[in-house]
Design a protein around this motif. Structure first.
Motif, PDB file in Angstrom:
ATOM      1  N   ALA A  63       0.834  -1.203   0.000  1.00  0.00           N
ATOM      2  CA  ALA A  63       0.000   0.000   0.000  1.00  0.00           C
ATOM      3  C   ALA A  63       0.867   1.251   0.000  1.00  0.00           C
ATOM      4  N   ALA A  64       1.959   1.234   0.768  1.00  0.00           N
ATOM      5  CA  ALA A  64       2.869   2.381   0.819  1.00  0.00           C
ATOM      6  C   ALA A  64       3.513   2.621  -0.545  1.00  0.00           C
ATOM      7  N   ALA A  65       3.840   1.538  -1.238  1.00  0.00           N
ATOM      8  CA  ALA A  65       4.469   1.664  -2.557  1.00  0.00           C
ATOM      9  C   ALA A  65       3.559   2.390  -3.543  1.00  0.00           C
ATOM     10  N   GLY A  66       2.255   2.266  -3.356  1.00  0.00           N
ATOM     11  CA  GLY A  66       1.309   2.910  -4.251  1.00  0.00           C
ATOM     12  C   GLY A  66       0.808   4.256  -3.759  1.00  0.00           C
ATOM     13  N   ALA A  67       1.348   4.708  -2.659  1.00  0.00           N
ATOM     14  CA  ALA A  67       0.896   5.964  -2.067  1.00  0.00           C
ATOM     15  C   ALA A  67       1.972   7.046  -2.228  1.00  0.00           C
ATOM     16  N   GLY A  69       3.356  11.068  -0.381  1.00  0.00           N
ATOM     17  CA  GLY A  69       3.259  12.043   0.692  1.00  0.00           C
ATOM     18  C   GLY A  69       3.071  11.440   2.061  1.00  0.00           C
ATOM     19  N   GLU A  70       2.164  12.050   2.824  1.00  0.00           N
ATOM     20  CA  GLU A  70       1.905  11.622   4.201  1.00  0.00           C
ATOM     21  C   GLU A  70       1.367  10.197   4.263  1.00  0.00           C
ATOM     22  N   LEU A  75       1.885   4.663   6.009  1.00  0.00           N
ATOM     23  CA  LEU A  75       1.811   3.235   5.673  1.00  0.00           C
ATOM     24  C   LEU A  75       3.162   2.544   5.850  1.00  0.00           C
ATOM     25  N   SER A  76       4.243   3.238   5.506  1.00  0.00           N
ATOM     26  CA  SER A  76       5.586   2.669   5.701  1.00  0.00           C
ATOM     27  C   SER A  76       5.871   2.454   7.177  1.00  0.00           C
ATOM     28  N   LYS A  77       5.472   3.406   8.012  1.00  0.00           N
ATOM     29  CA  LYS A  77       5.659   3.259   9.465  1.00  0.00           C
ATOM     30  C   LYS A  77       4.834   2.093  10.001  1.00  0.00           C
TER      31      LYS A  77
END
Length: 126
Positions: A63-67, A69-70, A75-77
């Protein structure tokens, strides 16, 4: 981030948890990521296994890879927190180790510091 289920052979999990994990994997393959995530949160109630947590970390990583900014940062955290929880349950979990390594390689110093991720069951606790 999908992993060959052969990696799971050495990761202990009770039979009910394994059924939930397999159901989540099938949901993810079918593209129903939200239902897969929710199923994994249920499986994560088995505190003896790192498998559900490393799978949650993988979903959050994707999900982070597709997002951007914040949202990407949040999501990475959350993915890092889930990977750390998996490692707290089984320090030798190869999937959690690899996910955390990838996350750390991709981030700037301090950007993956543990933080309350809100929601997501154990993914936000550390």
């Amino acid at each position: 981030m999908r992993f060959d289920s052969g990696v799971w052979a050495d990761i202990p999990i009770n039979p009910a948890g394994r059924e939930l994990v397999e159901a989540a994997r099938q949901l993810q393959i079918a593209g129903n990521v939200k239902a897969a995530y929710e199923t994994l949160v249920k499986a994560a109630a088995d505190k003896t296994s790192s498998m559900p947590m490393h799978m949650i970390a993988g979903i959050l990583y994707d999900a982070a890879a597709g997002a951007s900014g914040e949202a990407k940062s949040r999501l990475s955290k959350q993915a890092a927190a889930a990977a750390r929880e998996a490692l707290a349950r089984n320090e030798r979990d190869p999937v959690a180790q690899e996910l955390l390594r990838k996350l750390l390689d991709e981030q700037t110093p301090g950007s993956l510091a543990p933080a309350d991720s809100g929601g997501g069951g154990a993914a936000g606790r550390r």
